[in-house]
Design a protein around this motif. Structure first.
Motif, PDB file in Angstrom:
ATOM      1  N   LEU A 103       0.838  -1.208   0.000  1.00 24.95           N
ATOM      2  CA  LEU A 103       0.000   0.000   0.000  1.00 24.95           C
ATOM      3  C   LEU A 103       0.869   1.252   0.000  1.00 24.95           C
ATOM      4  N   ALA A 104       1.928   1.252   0.817  1.00 22.14           N
ATOM      5  CA  ALA A 104       2.810   2.420   0.878  1.00 22.14           C
ATOM      6  C   ALA A 104       3.488   2.664  -0.462  1.00 22.14           C
ATOM      7  N   VAL A 105       3.994   1.604  -1.078  1.00 19.61           N
ATOM      8  CA  VAL A 105       4.666   1.757  -2.365  1.00 19.61           C
ATOM      9  C   VAL A 105       3.661   2.118  -3.452  1.00 19.61           C
ATOM     10  N   GLY A 106       2.492   1.476  -3.452  1.00 21.61           N
ATOM     11  CA  GLY A 106       1.470   1.767  -4.454  1.00 21.61           C
ATOM     12  C   GLY A 106       0.942   3.179  -4.363  1.00 21.61           C
ATOM     13  N   PHE A 107       0.956   3.752  -3.158  1.00 21.69           N
ATOM     14  CA  PHE A 107       0.560   5.147  -2.996  1.00 21.69           C
ATOM     15  C   PHE A 107       1.464   6.056  -3.831  1.00 21.69           C
ATOM     16  N   VAL A 108       2.760   5.766  -3.839  1.00 18.51           N
ATOM     17  CA  VAL A 108       3.709   6.569  -4.609  1.00 18.51           C
ATOM     18  C   VAL A 108       3.678   6.207  -6.086  1.00 18.51           C
ATOM     19  N   THR A 109       3.704   4.906  -6.421  1.00 21.68           N
ATOM     20  CA  THR A 109       3.724   4.511  -7.833  1.00 21.68           C
ATOM     21  C   THR A 109       2.423   4.883  -8.537  1.00 21.68           C
ATOM     22  N   GLY A 110       1.331   5.004  -7.766  1.00 23.43           N
ATOM     23  CA  GLY A 110       0.059   5.407  -8.358  1.00 23.43           C
ATOM     24  C   GLY A 110      -0.112   6.908  -8.393  1.00 23.43           C
ATOM     25  N   ALA A 111      -0.042   7.537  -7.219  1.00 28.92           N
ATOM     26  CA  ALA A 111      -0.297   8.976  -7.150  1.00 28.92           C
ATOM     27  C   ALA A 111       0.719   9.763  -7.969  1.00 28.92           C
ATOM     28  N   GLN A 112       1.987   9.384  -7.851  1.00 28.51           N
ATOM     29  CA  GLN A 112       3.025  10.138  -8.553  1.00 28.51           C
ATOM     30  C   GLN A 112       3.559   9.409  -9.780  1.00 28.51           C
ATOM     31  N   GLY A 113       3.864   8.127  -9.649  1.00 32.67           N
ATOM     32  CA  GLY A 113       4.447   7.410 -10.782  1.00 32.67           C
ATOM     33  C   GLY A 113       3.574   7.451 -12.011  1.00 32.67           C
ATOM     34  N   ILE A 114       2.286   7.174 -11.846  1.00 32.22           N
ATOM     35  CA  ILE A 114       1.375   7.195 -12.990  1.00 32.22           C
ATOM     36  C   ILE A 114       1.155   8.624 -13.473  1.00 32.22           C
ATOM     37  N   LEU A 229       5.705 -11.614  -5.172  1.00 29.48           N
ATOM     38  CA  LEU A 229       4.644 -11.562  -6.186  1.00 29.48           C
ATOM     39  C   LEU A 229       3.409 -10.847  -5.641  1.00 29.48           C
ATOM     40  N   ALA A 230       3.016 -11.204  -4.412  1.00 27.27           N
ATOM     41  CA  ALA A 230       1.850 -10.542  -3.808  1.00 27.27           C
ATOM     42  C   ALA A 230       2.101  -9.051  -3.643  1.00 27.27           C
ATOM     43  N   PHE A 231       3.303  -8.685  -3.216  1.00 28.11           N
ATOM     44  CA  PHE A 231       3.658  -7.270  -3.083  1.00 28.11           C
ATOM     45  C   PHE A 231       3.525  -6.554  -4.411  1.00 28.11           C
ATOM     46  N   TRP A 232       4.058  -7.150  -5.484  1.00 30.04           N
ATOM     47  CA  TRP A 232       4.044  -6.479  -6.789  1.00 30.04           C
ATOM     48  C   TRP A 232       2.618  -6.297  -7.301  1.00 30.04           C
ATOM     49  N   LEU A 233       1.818  -7.338  -7.173  1.00 29.08           N
ATOM     50  CA  LEU A 233       0.438  -7.251  -7.652  1.00 29.08           C
ATOM     51  C   LEU A 233      -0.378  -6.271  -6.808  1.00 29.08           C
ATOM     52  N   ALA A 234      -0.144  -6.268  -5.495  1.00 24.45           N
ATOM     53  CA  ALA A 234      -0.928  -5.384  -4.625  1.00 24.45           C
ATOM     54  C   ALA A 234      -0.537  -3.925  -4.820  1.00 24.45           C
ATOM     55  N   GLN A 235       0.762  -3.636  -4.963  1.00 24.04           N
ATOM     56  CA  GLN A 235       1.137  -2.236  -5.198  1.00 24.04           C
ATOM     57  C   GLN A 235       0.608  -1.758  -6.542  1.00 24.04           C
ATOM     58  N   SER A 236       0.608  -2.658  -7.535  1.00 22.02           N
ATOM     59  CA  SER A 236       0.052  -2.296  -8.842  1.00 22.02           C
ATOM     60  C   SER A 236      -1.442  -2.036  -8.745  1.00 22.02           C
ATOM     61  N   ALA A 237      -2.146  -2.895  -8.013  1.00 23.47           N
ATOM     62  CA  ALA A 237      -3.600  -2.746  -7.889  1.00 23.47           C
ATOM     63  C   ALA A 237      -3.956  -1.431  -7.209  1.00 23.47           C
ATOM     64  N   PHE A 238      -3.225  -1.076  -6.152  1.00 18.42           N
ATOM     65  CA  PHE A 238      -3.531   0.178  -5.472  1.00 18.42           C
ATOM     66  C   PHE A 238      -3.179   1.377  -6.347  1.00 18.42           C
ATOM     67  N   ALA A 239      -2.070   1.265  -7.068  1.00 18.46           N
ATOM     68  CA  ALA A 239      -1.680   2.349  -7.982  1.00 18.46           C
ATOM     69  C   ALA A 239      -2.751   2.567  -9.044  1.00 18.46           C
ATOM     70  N   VAL A 240      -3.244   1.490  -9.634  1.00 12.85           N
ATOM     71  CA  VAL A 240      -4.260   1.596 -10.680  1.00 12.85           C
ATOM     72  C   VAL A 240      -5.571   2.112 -10.083  1.00 12.85           C
ATOM     73  N   TRP A 241      -5.888   1.687  -8.861  1.00  8.62           N
ATOM     74  CA  TRP A 241      -7.095   2.214  -8.210  1.00  8.62           C
ATOM     75  C   TRP A 241      -7.006   3.731  -8.065  1.00  8.62           C
ATOM     76  N   LEU A 242      -5.851   4.231  -7.668  1.00  6.52           N
ATOM     77  CA  LEU A 242      -5.681   5.681  -7.554  1.00  6.52           C
ATOM     78  C   LEU A 242      -5.853   6.356  -8.912  1.00  6.52           C
ATOM     79  N   LEU A 243      -5.229   5.782  -9.949  1.00  4.25           N
ATOM     80  CA  LEU A 243      -5.368   6.343 -11.303  1.00  4.25           C
ATOM     81  C   LEU A 243      -6.824   6.430 -11.716  1.00  4.25           C
ATOM     82  N   GLU A 244      -7.536   5.332 -11.604  1.00  8.33           N
ATOM     83  CA  GLU A 244      -8.908   5.313 -12.109  1.00  8.33           C
ATOM     84  C   GLU A 244      -9.851   6.113 -11.212  1.00  8.33           C
ATOM     85  N   THR A 245      -9.520   6.250  -9.937  1.00 13.01           N
ATOM     86  CA  THR A 245     -10.319   7.131  -9.082  1.00 13.01           C
ATOM     87  C   THR A 245     -10.145   8.585  -9.509  1.00 13.01           C
TER      88      THR A 245
END
Length: 344
Positions: A103-114, A229-245
């Motif tokens: 979640l912490a990593v996906g917050f950055v890869t989604g909010a800023q990375g994307i 694997l779970a970490f990678w998929l979960a950070q991606s999922a949260f990042a994409v959720w932020l994008l689409e939100t």
């Protein structure tokens, strides 16, 4: 003013590099708390922008601002370092901490990375666009690099666009529609372009990026790296959720009219929701000046203007939290949507 001059006030965009650095520290030193820290940052930004009037306005745009594109470029190695740190922490953590680190990593890869990938993809510089592909592939969403530029920018604020939310549509109803529609549209648009250019799929960056993504995930599974694997998929999922939100927020309920000749009116400033809140704009490369971005898609982010356009009640951070609770979102936005329709 020299068009490449950067003012002291524009050093605020360096906040875009501070957040991933902070997150590298939190996942490395406090992995069990990293997820809570990320959520705390989100709520802190939302609260400050909602209740501190001085944060409701960002500085005036630069004449050009192209020099600040280096903030976006320098973010890419920072994101790679963050993913390495997050993956290392997740591989050694308990399962609950794996999800917190993701979640912490996906917050950055989604909010800023994307967001930064989006801005790099609008560059006329081929190397910048390649960096955009890298960032989107790291969150398992390379189709964005086709659909956003060739699909969304053509169809935004119409019901033909899977990334434009309809009036009364909740975020949770929007998500499956946009995820499936954007994926279909991206591959269809890529096939159309390859046919037009007379090229094979071997020349498709979408095909190569997707293959690289799937190969990486398959390698983790074959090696039995289940936490990684779970970490990678979960950070991606949260990042994409932020994008689409954010996609949901940006054009919610706004629609371009059909003209007498049966065609849609051109995209105008009234067809996107805007905000000018300082913290979100500093972290998200002025993405909230969204009408100007659509009207002038090639304009560097630091040059975007706050146009007289439909306004959100607060910055994106607060609107993400509102959108996640549909009754709250509708109670705030339906009145604003009526005003926007009357003004348009």
């Amino acid at each position: 003013m020299n068009p490449n001059t950067v003012r002291a006030s524009d050093l605020r965009f360096l906040l875009g590099l501070a957040l991933p650095a902070l997150t590298v520290h939190s996942v490395s030193q406090r992995p069990q708390l990293a997820g809570f820290i990320a959520l705390g940052v989100l709520f802190l930004i939302a609260g400050l922008e909602a209740f501190v009037p001085a944060l409701a306005r960002s500085p005036a745009p630069l004449d050009d601002g192209g020099a600040l594109r280096w903030v976006l470029r320098l973010f890419v190695p920072l994101e790679l370092a963050l993913l390495v740190a997050g993956g290392h922490a997740a591989a050694q953590a308990s399962w609950p901490s794996v999800l917190g680190v993701a979640l912490a990593v996906g917050f950055v890869t989604g909010a800023q990375g994307i967001t930064f990938a989006h801005e790099l993809g609008h560059s006329r510089n081929r190397a910048d666009r390649a960096l955009g592909w890298v960032l989107m592939t790291l969150v398992c969403y390379p189709q964005f690099m086709v659909e956003h530029y060739r699909g969304h920018h053509v169809r935004a604020a119409t019901w033909d666009d899977p990334a434009s939310a309809r009036p009364g549509e909740s975020l949770w109803a929007f998500l499956p529609r946009t995820l499936a529609g954007s994926l279909r549209s991206a591959w269809s648009l890529e096939a159309l372009q390859l046919r037009r250019l007379g090229r094979s799929w071997m020349a498709s960056p979408l095909a190569w990026a997707t293959a690289a993504m799937l190969a990486w995930l398959a390698a983790l599974a074959v090696l039995g790296e289940w936490k990684l694997l779970a970490f990678w998929l979960a950070q991606s999922a949260f990042a994409v959720w932020l994008l689409e939100t954010v996609n949901y927020i940006e054009h919610y309920g706004l629609q371009r009219r059909v003209q007498a000749d049966g065609r849609r009116e051109p995209f105008g400033v009234a067809h996107a929701w805007n905000a000018d809140h300082l913290l979100s704009n500093s972290l998200l490369a002025n993405l909230q000046r969204h009408s100007d971005h659509h009207v002038h898609a090639w304009k560097p982010f630091a040059a975007l203007e706050a146009l007289p356009a439909p306004q959100l009640p607060t910055g994106y951070a607060g609107c993400i939290l509102l959108a996640a609770v549909p009754p709250l979102w509708f109670s705030v936005m339906e009145r604003r949507l009526r005003w926007a329709a009357a003004a348009g």
